[in-house]
Design an enzyme around this catalytic site. Structure first.
Site, PDB file in Angstrom:
ATOM      1  N   ASN A  11      -6.601 -42.540  45.276  1.00 26.82           N
ATOM      2  CA  ASN A  11      -6.781 -43.941  46.026  1.00 26.82           C
ATOM      3  C   ASN A  11      -5.529 -44.795  45.719  1.00 26.82           C
ATOM      4  O   ASN A  11      -5.764 -45.916  46.505  1.00 26.82           O
ATOM      5  CB  ASN A  11      -8.047 -44.586  45.164  1.00 26.82           C
ATOM      6  CG  ASN A  11      -9.035 -43.951  45.482  1.00 26.82           C
ATOM      7  OD1 ASN A  11      -9.649 -43.584  46.654  1.00 26.82           O
ATOM      8  ND2 ASN A  11      -9.876 -43.675  44.388  1.00 26.82           N
ATOM      9  N   ARG A  18      -6.121 -53.101  50.379  1.00 27.91           N
ATOM     10  CA  ARG A  18      -7.416 -53.709  50.047  1.00 27.91           C
ATOM     11  C   ARG A  18      -7.136 -54.166  48.633  1.00 27.91           C
ATOM     12  O   ARG A  18      -6.304 -53.575  47.702  1.00 27.91           O
ATOM     13  CB  ARG A  18      -8.356 -52.470  50.078  1.00 27.91           C
ATOM     14  CG  ARG A  18      -8.774 -52.177  51.560  1.00 27.91           C
ATOM     15  CD  ARG A  18      -9.973 -51.174  51.430  1.00 27.91           C
ATOM     16  NE  ARG A  18     -11.285 -51.514  51.062  1.00 27.91           N
ATOM     17  CZ  ARG A  18     -12.291 -50.896  50.571  1.00 27.91           C
ATOM     18  NH1 ARG A  18     -12.207 -49.580  50.755  1.00 27.91           N
ATOM     19  NH2 ARG A  18     -13.252 -51.665  50.193  1.00 27.91           N
TER      20      ARG A  18
END
Ligand code: CA2
Length: 148
Positions: A11, A18
């Site tokens: 990730n 984000r």
């Protein structure tokens, strides 16, 4: 010139897109650029990688045996779950600095446990993207024997 692998886990390719309140606004590409520049200033050649796959990260650690003098590892959430990553680090004779953007000890309880920490040279967390520069400096000092 000494060679350092900066290895990023799951990730982290999403950095800067984000959750900027936790991980900042710096993208992984910007961190890669900083690592290359700061590494060069320290006399270190930096290879930068990211994978979302545990096995790919393990292979990269194994391959570092023959190609790199040290590893900066942000294993992402695998930090808290992967005994396989811990075993990979234990199986190679390459110093690893564990790195986290956020202060994992100030977050949820499940982030307080690191399977990497017991087999790492040390842990840097909570300094955002600047932590990568700190980790390169720590590895350089270690490799030059400054901290012995
Ligand atoms: O603080 C760190 O660097 C972490 O390794 C980041 C991991 C987290 O699971 C660790 O506990 C601490 C998560 C990386 C996810 O990165 C994202 C970035 C932007 C948007 C979503 C996720």
């Amino acid at each position: 010139m000494r060679s350092i692998l900066v290895l990023n886990g799951p990730n982290l390719n999403l950095l800067g897109t984000r959750q900027p309140d936790i991980y900042g606004e710096t993208t992984l590409a910007m961190i890669e650029e900083t690592c290359a520049r700061h590494g060069a200033a320290l006399g270190l050649a930096v290879t930068f990688r990211q994978s979302n796959h545990e096995g790919v990260l393990i292979d990269a650690i194994h391959d570092a045996r023959d190609t790199h003098d040290g590893i900066v590892l942000n294993a992402g959430a695998y930090t808290h779950s992967s005994i396989a990553l811990r075993d990979a680090i234990s199986s190679v004779d390459v110093p690893v600095v564990e790195l986290h953007l956020s202060n994992i000890h100030a977050r949820e309880d499940f982030r307080h446990l690191s399977h990497i920490a017991p087999v790492a040279l040390g842990q840097i967390c909570g300094f955002g993207a600047h932590g990568y520069a700190l980790a390169l400096e720590a590895l350089k000092a270690h490799l030059e024997g400054v901290d012995r």
